[in-house]
Design an enzyme around this catalytic site. Structure first.
Site, PDB file in Angstrom:
ATOM      1  N   GLY A   1      13.845  11.136  13.416  1.00  0.00           N
ATOM      2  CA  GLY A   1      13.621  10.374  12.194  1.00  0.00           C
ATOM      3  C   GLY A   1      14.591   9.220  12.107  1.00  0.00           C
ATOM      4  N   SER A   2      14.945   8.869  10.889  1.00  0.00           N
ATOM      5  CA  SER A   2      15.770   7.677  10.710  1.00  0.00           C
ATOM      6  C   SER A   2      17.234   7.963  11.060  1.00  0.00           C
ATOM      7  CB  SER A   2      15.666   7.199   9.262  1.00  0.00           C
ATOM      8  OG  SER A   2      16.174   8.196   8.407  1.00  0.00           O
TER       9      SER A   2
ATOM     10  N   GLY B   1      19.454  11.365  10.298  1.00  0.00           N
ATOM     11  CA  GLY B   1      19.928  12.057  11.511  1.00  0.00           C
ATOM     12  C   GLY B   1      21.434  12.221  11.506  1.00  0.00           C
TER      13      GLY B   1
ATOM     14  N   LYS C   1       9.258  21.864   9.804  1.00  0.00           N
ATOM     15  CA  LYS C   1       8.936  21.004   8.656  1.00  0.00           C
ATOM     16  C   LYS C   1       8.484  19.631   9.143  1.00  0.00           C
ATOM     17  CE  LYS C   1      10.743  17.915   6.128  1.00  0.00           C
ATOM     18  NZ  LYS C   1       9.556  17.126   5.719  1.00  0.00           N
TER      19      LYS C   1
ATOM     20  N   CYS D   1      10.030   4.405  17.778  1.00  0.00           N
ATOM     21  CA  CYS D   1      11.473   4.216  17.976  1.00  0.00           C
ATOM     22  C   CYS D   1      11.739   3.516  19.302  1.00  0.00           C
ATOM     23  CB  CYS D   1      12.230   5.533  17.864  1.00  0.00           C
ATOM     24  SG  CYS D   1      11.470   6.848  18.783  1.00  0.00           S
TER      25      CYS D   1
ATOM     26  N   GLU E   1      17.144  12.657  17.337  1.00  0.00           N
ATOM     27  CA  GLU E   1      16.541  11.457  17.922  1.00  0.00           C
ATOM     28  C   GLU E   1      16.329  10.483  16.779  1.00  0.00           C
ATOM     29  OE1 GLU E   1      16.203  10.350  20.784  1.00  0.00           O
ATOM     30  OE2 GLU E   1      16.617  12.185  21.911  1.00  0.00           O
TER      31      GLU E   1
ATOM     32  N   GLU F   1      16.984  -1.694  12.556  1.00  0.00           N
ATOM     33  CA  GLU F   1      15.643  -1.231  12.916  1.00  0.00           C
ATOM     34  C   GLU F   1      14.681  -1.508  11.752  1.00  0.00           C
ATOM     35  OE1 GLU F   1      14.717   3.002  13.340  1.00  0.00           O
ATOM     36  OE2 GLU F   1      13.675   2.465  15.195  1.00  0.00           O
TER      37      GLU F   1
HETATM   38  P1  ADP Z   1      11.229   8.372   8.246  1.00  0.00           P
HETATM   39  O1  ADP Z   1      11.596   6.979   7.899  1.00  0.00           O
HETATM   40  O2  ADP Z   1      10.672   8.539   9.631  1.00  0.00           O
HETATM   41  O3  ADP Z   1      10.486   9.114   7.184  1.00  0.00           O
HETATM   42  P2  ADP Z   1      13.380  10.168   7.627  1.00  0.00           P
HETATM   43  O4  ADP Z   1      14.666  10.371   8.349  1.00  0.00           O
HETATM   44  O5  ADP Z   1      13.430   9.846   6.189  1.00  0.00           O
HETATM   45  O6  ADP Z   1      12.631   9.079   8.451  1.00  0.00           O
HETATM   46  O7  ADP Z   1      12.443  11.445   7.785  1.00  0.00           O
HETATM   47  C1  ADP Z   1      12.294  12.175   8.978  1.00  0.00           C
HETATM   48  C2  ADP Z   1      12.098  13.642   8.647  1.00  0.00           C
HETATM   49  O8  ADP Z   1      13.289  14.134   8.032  1.00  0.00           O
HETATM   50  C3  ADP Z   1      10.975  13.905   7.647  1.00  0.00           C
HETATM   51  O9  ADP Z   1      10.351  15.137   7.950  1.00  0.00           O
HETATM   52  C4  ADP Z   1      11.728  13.976   6.335  1.00  0.00           C
HETATM   53  O10 ADP Z   1      11.032  14.700   5.341  1.00  0.00           O
HETATM   54  C5  ADP Z   1      12.992  14.682   6.767  1.00  0.00           C
HETATM   55  N1  ADP Z   1      14.132  14.443   5.874  1.00  0.00           N
HETATM   56  C6  ADP Z   1      14.387  13.348   5.133  1.00  0.00           C
HETATM   57  N2  ADP Z   1      15.522  13.501   4.438  1.00  0.00           N
HETATM   58  C7  ADP Z   1      16.020  14.721   4.741  1.00  0.00           C
HETATM   59  C8  ADP Z   1      17.174  15.470   4.359  1.00  0.00           C
HETATM   60  N3  ADP Z   1      18.054  14.985   3.515  1.00  0.00           N
HETATM   61  N4  ADP Z   1      17.347  16.694   4.905  1.00  0.00           N
HETATM   62  C9  ADP Z   1      16.481  17.193   5.792  1.00  0.00           C
HETATM   63  N5  ADP Z   1      15.370  16.554   6.181  1.00  0.00           N
HETATM   64  C10 ADP Z   1      15.130  15.327   5.683  1.00  0.00           C
END
Ligand code: ADP
Length: 478
Positions: free
Chosen positions: A225-226, A230, A172, A281, A247, A380
């Site tokens: 991601g964030s 994470g 995804k 990051c 990460e 961040e």
């Molecule tokens: P960013 O600020 O980089 O978008 P996120 O952590 O929101 O950081 O997103 C990183 C990835 O995780 C994206 O592919 C996002 O769609 C996915 N994501 C966000 N929220 C969830 C969740 N609750 N469960 C699984 N995946 C998620």
């Protein structure tokens, strides 16, 4: 929708709710329509990956090698086109977009080689006449969830080892950048991956991501991601007692000592803090400068930052592309206000600007007179914003560098071997740079951090085997 780019499930392209992929340099430019998957499709993808695992995990090494090799060749042959797509959907400059695409090709090339270098150990038992073999096996179905800031390199450094070591995948990508992800999956399936081995489910984290994260049929979860997401996904994984790798963010320090080459230091900071619009990051967001060189360094750095040209990612004269979207830009602006309210001095930049097209443009922002306990030095921001902190000497610089919740990358500019060596040993970061920017890493060595930046095994290089395989110890009585 006939012209939408579809999801790929069990070897077939499947349509879904179309979502626009918008160019952040020019919101009138729609890169394409991409199908958002729903929960049922995400579950279909997981089931397809599960069904494909027994056969793929026993597939021949030459088959894996050849598929990864062909993918690498095609990515490289199409680097200009894919790099352009990347810059159009994410907003980093064309040079950066093409560079990232080449890196993706190199990663596939590396794991094409690794497929032929799988090895184990044969060791004597402590019992006479017994032999022991230690081997690595594929883990199963790997869930791959990726962010928007490296739309081709991060998917590549998760997909390539997953496939190389015999796993099947549910992938995804971030909702903002489905274009490069779709292109990668298209390339891999044409390179010969059997149906079900790689499944693409584009769409929202709260829908598709959640379904993957909560599925008992996903044997390992890798996420970039964030920090908040994470941490939540690591907990989800712990509940299911399955392997996970996260990460997350950084608040990376770059130390400038009085004995540094000034040009090197300014180059490292300009590059590390502001290139890719600071949306990395590994970006340097805390610039820790020894007081005896502080004013001179700030003067030269300010000149450099002021001269940076912000504009359309596809314009060859642009140094800094747009921010990725409106909500990220609004968040960056909030931090500009927060920094000023906390008493930091905004030396230059931070303002939203208009370009020739309607895009999310912001001038790189440099704060001085910051202290390490300000929010702009602790949280961040993920944008083109850097905080300069003055310190007395090396010891204070190291203490400030390590005084953070994060620990991804840390850098130092110095001509002193003693300080460089001490910093490498004592920095509480996963990656340490001497006279190099905190961002910009090789593809064949481990990537990852400490503290709140990373959780689980390292990514990339041979260390990726730690996450994408599980160890078996077999005993045989002769
Ligand atoms: P960013 O600020 O980089 O978008 P996120 O952590 O929101 O950081 O997103 C990183 C990835 O995780 C994206 O592919 C996002 O769609 C996915 N994501 C966000 N929220 C969830 C969740 N609750 N469960 C699984 N995946 C998620």
């Amino acid at each position: 929708m006939s012209d939408q780019k579809q999801n790929f499930i069990g070897g077939a392209w499947v349509s879904g709710e179309p979502a626009e992929n918008v160019n952040p340099s020019n919101t009138a430019d729609i890169v394409g329509l991409y199908a958002r998957a729903n929960v049922a499709q995400a579950n279909d993808a997981i089931a397809a990956a599960k069904a494909a695992f027994p056969s793929w995990s026993r597939s021949g090494l030459m088959e894996r090698h050849a598929i990864l090799r062909r993918a690498s060749d095609e990515i490289l042959a199409r680097k200009d086109e894919l790099g352009r797509l990347l810059s159009r959907e994410e907003g980093k400059t064309l040079v950066e977009g093409i560079g990232e695409t080449v890196r993706a090709a190199q990663i596939f090339d590396f794991y094409a080689g690794e497929a032929l270098r799988l090895s184990g150990e044969s060791v004597p038992s402590v019992r006479p006449d017994v032999g022991v073999e230690v081997t690595r096996e594929a883990v199963g179905v790997v869930g791959i969830i990726t962010p928007w800031n490296f739309p081709i390199a991060i998917p590549a450094w998760k997909l390539a080892p997953a496939i190389c070591y015999g796993n099947t995948v549910v992938f995804k990508p971030a909702d903002l950048v489905p274009g490069c992800a779709w292109a990668l999956v298209d390339i891999l399936q044409r390179a010969g991956l059997p149906g079900g081995v790689l499944n693409l489910v584009m769409g929202q984290g709260s829908v598709v991501g959640q379904t993957i994260a909560q599925s008992r049929d996903v044997d390992a979860l890798t996420f970039t991601g964030s920090q908040g997401t994470g941490a939540a996904l690591a907990l989800e994984s712990a509940k299911l007692m399955r392997k996970s790798q996260m990460e997350m963010g950084g608040k990376n320090p770059f130390v400038v000592l009085a004995d540094a080459d000034l040009d090197v230091a300014v180059d490292c900071v300009t590059q590390g803090a502001f290139y890719s619009t600071g949306q990395r990051c590994t970006a340097s967001s805390r610039i820790i400068v020894q007081e005896s060189i502080h004013d001179r360094f700030l003067e030269v750095l300010t000149e450099r930052v002021t001269a940076l040209k912000v504009g359309d990612a596809l314009d060859a004269s642009t140094h800094i592309g747009p921010v990725v979207d409106e909500s990220q830009l609004a968040q960056n602006e909030d931090y500009i206000q927060i920094g000023q309210a906390e008493g930091a001095r905004l030396v230059v930049g931070g303002e939203r600007i208009s370009g020739a097209t309607q895009g999310f443009y912001q001038r790189p922002a440099l704060f001085a007179e910051c202290s390490n306990d300000m929010r702009i030095a602790r949280e961040e921001i993920f944008g083109p914003v850097a905080a300069v902190i003055s310190v007395k000497d090396y010891d204070e610089a190291l203490a400030v560098a390590n005084d953070t919740d994060f620990g991804l990358s840390a850098g130092i500019a110095t001509s002193s071997l003693k300080h460089a060596t001490h910093f490498k040993r004592n920095s509480e970061a996963g990656m340490v740079m001497v006279n190099l920017p905190t961002a910009g890493v090789d593809f064949h060595v481990p990537f990852g951090g400490r503290k709140a930046s990373s959780f689980g095994a390292r990514e990339q290089g041979r260390y990726a085997a730690e996450f994408y395989t599980t160890v078996k110890t077999a005993y045989t009585m002769a």
